[in-house]
Design an enzyme around this catalytic site. Structure first.
Site, short mmCIF file in Angstrom:
data_model
loop_
_atom_site.label_atom_id
_atom_site.label_comp_id
_atom_site.label_asym_id
_atom_site.label_seq_id
_atom_site.Cartn_x
_atom_site.Cartn_y
_atom_site.Cartn_z
N CYS A 152 49.01 -0.06 10.40
CA CYS A 152 50.16 0.86 10.85
C CYS A 152 51.19 0.38 11.92
O CYS A 152 52.27 0.05 12.30
CB CYS A 152 50.63 2.17 9.92
SG CYS A 152 49.29 2.14 8.76
N1 SAJ Z 1 44.62 4.38 19.51
C1 SAJ Z 1 44.82 4.74 20.92
N2 SAJ Z 1 45.33 5.04 21.72
C2 SAJ Z 1 45.73 6.98 20.61
C3 SAJ Z 1 45.55 6.42 19.52
C4 SAJ Z 1 45.49 5.25 18.54
O1 SAJ Z 1 44.09 3.15 21.68
O2 SAJ Z 1 46.22 7.50 21.83
C5 SAJ Z 1 44.59 3.29 19.10
C6 SAJ Z 1 43.62 3.69 17.32
O3 SAJ Z 1 42.06 2.96 18.20
C7 SAJ Z 1 44.14 1.98 16.50
C8 SAJ Z 1 45.09 2.13 16.49
O4 SAJ Z 1 45.90 2.65 18.15
O5 SAJ Z 1 42.99 1.06 17.19
C9 SAJ Z 1 45.68 3.15 15.76
O6 SAJ Z 1 45.32 4.80 15.63
P1 SAJ Z 1 45.90 5.50 14.76
O7 SAJ Z 1 44.91 6.86 15.19
O8 SAJ Z 1 47.46 5.70 14.76
O9 SAJ Z 1 45.40 5.50 12.93
P2 SAJ Z 1 46.34 4.71 11.93
O10 SAJ Z 1 47.11 3.30 12.01
O11 SAJ Z 1 45.35 5.26 11.00
O12 SAJ Z 1 47.91 5.77 11.66
C10 SAJ Z 1 47.82 6.55 10.88
C11 SAJ Z 1 49.21 6.91 11.37
N3 SAJ Z 1 49.77 7.19 9.92
C12 SAJ Z 1 50.75 6.48 8.49
O13 SAJ Z 1 51.59 5.10 9.52
C13 SAJ Z 1 51.06 7.10 7.76
C14 SAJ Z 1 49.88 7.74 12.09
O14 SAJ Z 1 51.29 7.38 12.01
C15 SAJ Z 1 49.51 8.08 12.15
O15 SAJ Z 1 50.04 9.12 13.41
C16 SAJ Z 1 48.02 8.37 12.44
O16 SAJ Z 1 47.20 7.48 11.35
C17 SAJ Z 1 46.87 9.48 13.09
O17 SAJ Z 1 47.66 10.36 13.34
O18 SAJ Z 1 46.00 9.47 12.48
#
Ligand code: SAJ
Length: 429
Positions: free
Chosen positions: A265
């Site tokens: 995403c």
């Molecule tokens: N990450 C960071 N720092 C942060 C947050 C995340 O480095 O502060 C990294 C994580 O380690 C990971 C990547 O970014 O490698 C993505 O992390 P994520 O928590 O966004 O996880 P995703 O990819 O599963 O994102 C999903 C997304 N949902 C959809 O696209 C429908 C995102 O919109 C959500 O915000 C996220 O889940 C969530 O809130 O957990």
């Protein structure tokens, strides 16, 4: 008088978006088919076995027995009235959008579409995809959008592993090529989701909404990643600063630096907007820079490793180093776009005597237990799996660990340093 519940639903794509959706549709009393080109996924789904590691979803799939039927036969679309497309929308190596799965889904639908059908795309796409790519393919059927069938976008919102916000209670937005399409999509999603379903003025606004949601997250992560690099020079703990800023109850949304941004995403969606805008004469300098900063974090983690090794008079070459974590985020077995792969590749190139351990991904692990993983001089944590948060640091010390690189700033740095182990975080010393 036919009611909505008399409709038959087909979900195209039974992945991390489509399968939970199919189970939710079944739970709300619809007859639902799941179409997927992967026979193993179809067979497992029909056997009531969740093909992904997700205990909650396994329970919902078991409860859907008798209501959900999976198939690899696209002709099932002939029997369905509401068809929802949940297929991957990745990028090519040059980061340009790859819409081949969207196209093939639209081609399959065009062969079986009939008057009165509602087609909804959930996959993340750039503004204009539905009207410029999907619609012409569907109208090859001879039917006309708006008069013969409805076409809308309801961008997927799901966060695998999130128990608070699930497909059943997450608010959604919908936008159609016509008001009737928007209304029809709104009625359907209102019947399966106990949350607000917001009607948007058109399909392009709906397509842009999802891209903006995830691009917002990407730029915020890039902001703190750049802060981390700066604060490593200033010897300021960036995590403490972010937590301090987050005590402000408004106008601040904490994000945290780390070894990189993975997943299908956040690390992908911004390119859909960047490329689309470029095609239409606008360059998103800021979004491009944010992507470059986030893509630089695996290498920055290696730089932190080299600085740490210097402090213990070692080089990467020949040093026994364990990479902890391959998944792109904690406590899941999803490794797509994971920054771990870049960290591993660079350590191999530098000649490390490398071990890899991820409890969720044995197929990428070179050792089977955390105990074996701790038999190293240096640990490089890239994924904050809960098992790693409970590492017995005394045992690590006695196993010979002299340096810990905390790629997710998730370990107790003071405890580590009190044991005489060198600690390097990302924006944290
Ligand atoms: N990450 C960071 N720092 C942060 C947050 C995340 O480095 O502060 C990294 C994580 O380690 C990971 C990547 O970014 O490698 C993505 O992390 P994520 O928590 O966004 O996880 P995703 O990819 O599963 O994102 C999903 C997304 N949902 C959809 O696209 C429908 C995102 O919109 C959500 O915000 C996220 O889940 C969530 O809130 O957990």
């Amino acid at each position: 008088m036919e009611t909505l519940k008399d409709k038959t639903i087909c979900i195209i794509g039974l992945g991390y978006v489509g399968l939970p959706l199919a189970c939710q549709v079944a739970a709300k009393g619809y007859n639902v088919y799941g179409f997927d080109v992967n026979k193993e996924i179809v067979d497992k789904t029909n056997a009531g076995i969740c093909h992904m590691k997700d205990d909650e979803l396994q329970i919902k799939l078991s409860q859907a027995k008798g209501k959900l039927t999976a198939t690899t036969d696209a002709s099932i679309l002939k029997q369905c009235n509401i068809i929802i497309v949940c297929v991957p929308t990745p990028v090519y190596h040059n980061f340009s959008p790859n819409l081949e799965y969207i196209r093939s889904s639209a081609e399959a639908i065009a062969k079986h579409i009939k008057k009165g059908d509602l087609i909804v795309i959930e996959s993340t796409i750039y503004p204009g995809t539905i009207e410029e790519i999907v619609l012409p393919i569907l109208e090859k059927s001879g039917l006309n959008v708006g008069t013969d069938f409805h076409l809308a976008h309801c961008p997927e919102r799901i966060d695998p592993g999130n128990k608070r916000w699930t497909i059943a209670n997450l608010p959604r937005v919908v936008g159609g090529t016509t008001q009737e399409a928007t209304d029809a999509a709104h009625a359907f999603y209102s019947s399966i989701i106990d949350a607000s379903i917001t009607k948007l003025s058109c399909v392009k606004v709906a397509e842009a909404t999802k891209i903006v949601e995830n691009t917002f997250r990407d730029i915020n992560i890039a902001f703190v990643n750049e802060l981390a690099k700066s604060f490593d020079h200033l010897n300021i703990d960036v995590v403490e600063v972010i937590k301090g800023a987050a005590t402000k109850p408004f106008a601040f949304l904490p994000h945290f630096p780390g070894a990189g941004v993975g997943g299908h995403c956040i690390s992908i969606d911004p390119y859909y907007l960047i490329e689309r805008a470029k095609e239409n004469g606008f360059t998103h300098n800021f979004l491009v820079l944010a992507r470059e900063i986030n893509n630089s974090m695996p290498h920055y983690t290696i730089q932190r490793t080299i600085v740490g090794l210097n402090q213990i008079h070692k080089s990467v070459k020949g040093t026994k180093i364990t990479v902890l974590g391959v998944s792109y985020k904690p406590n899941v077995d999803d490794h797509r776009e994971s920054p771990s792969f870049k960290v591993i590749e660079e350590l191999k190139k530098l000649g490390a005597n490398l071990q890899i351990y991820d409890p969720y991904l044995p197929k990428f692990s070179t050792v089977r237990t955390l105990q074996e993983a701790l038999q190293a001089e240096c640990l490089v944590l890239v994924t904050a799996h809960k098992e790693f948060l409970q590492i017995d640091l005394e045992r690590a010390k006695s196993a010979g660990v002299k340096l810990i690189i905390d790629g997710r700033n998730c370990l107790d740095k003071n405890k580590i340093k009190s044991l005489g182990i060198v600690y390097k975080g990302i924006g944290r010393n």
